[in-house]
Design a protein around this motif. Sequence first.
Motif, PDB file in Angstrom:
ATOM      1  N   SER A  47      10.785  -9.032  49.251  1.00 14.16           N
ATOM      2  CA  SER A  47      11.850 -10.004  49.536  1.00 14.16           C
ATOM      3  C   SER A  47      12.908  -9.401  50.450  1.00 14.16           C
ATOM      4  O   SER A  47      13.343 -10.029  51.426  1.00 14.16           O
ATOM      5  N   LYS A  99      13.899 -10.605  54.333  1.00 11.06           N
ATOM      6  CA  LYS A  99      15.281 -10.955  54.678  1.00 11.06           C
ATOM      7  C   LYS A  99      15.829 -10.049  55.781  1.00 11.06           C
ATOM      8  O   LYS A  99      16.749 -10.437  56.508  1.00 11.06           O
ATOM      9  N   GLN A 109      10.539  -7.199  44.751  1.00  8.05           N
ATOM     10  CA  GLN A 109      11.910  -7.127  45.260  1.00  8.05           C
ATOM     11  C   GLN A 109      11.934  -6.531  46.666  1.00  8.05           C
ATOM     12  O   GLN A 109      12.641  -7.022  47.556  1.00  8.05           O
TER      13      GLN A 109
END
Length: 271
Positions: A158, A162, A155
């Motif tokens: 990611s 981003k 997580q």
Amino acid sequence: MDYDNREFTALLDAIRVEYGYDFTDYSEASVKRRINSFRDSRNIGTIDELGKMILKDEDLFEKFIQEISVTVTEMFRDPPFYKSLRNSVLKRLATYPFIKIWIAGCATGEEVYSIAILLSEEGLLNRTLIYATDINQKSIQIAKEGLYPLENMKQYTSNYQKAGGKKSFSEYYKAKYNSVLFHKSLKQNIVFAPHNLVIDKSFNEFQLIICRNVLIYFNQKLQNNVVNLFYESLCMFGFLGLGNKESLLFSDKRNNFEDIDRHEKIFMKTE
């Protein structure tokens, strides 16, 4: 199980007098929910019983504080905030010969290391001092260690990508068994310390203050007091970053800040 508001108020008053922790201006619903959870997990029948126990037992009180003040966090939480910080704020901070940043309510440190990574990638970490503070001593200890569960990295990777990350996220930590340890180079300019936003004062002047998802636990009066504390602690044209559910709407200093990114709740102190 509900209990009398007078008992609730009496408990918070007793904690303030005995230990110096003031939760009286925290969001009532949030504090009640966490107190109930603490009581239920230990099979304590009434709030009066809880009060007597924590006033006599400092170890139990420490556990109580840890549960009442815990904040949910993750690395690069709300990636657009970090992307905006990189693009809109760090370029301006680069004009200072030395940068001081305060991360207030740092919890277990995930946000602190996120900021350190951002500064490192922009070539600013070596001339930055980061003060990372929290009311919760156990959280600060976890933050100092920089040791986190390996299962969270998917997580966090990611989120990092981003947020505009420039490297492979795994370059910043070393995995061992079921944990990862973030590199010492990220910690070298970080000071972890206890600070209580309710009663403690300003302790330095900063170019950037980040306090995300903390004000939502305070009532409007305390939110205003804390925003005033941040205003006093920022240099002129310094920056303030809040959580996406927070605002300066109820602050008497709202006209002393300019929107840098209204959507991501990034503001600049002005005349």
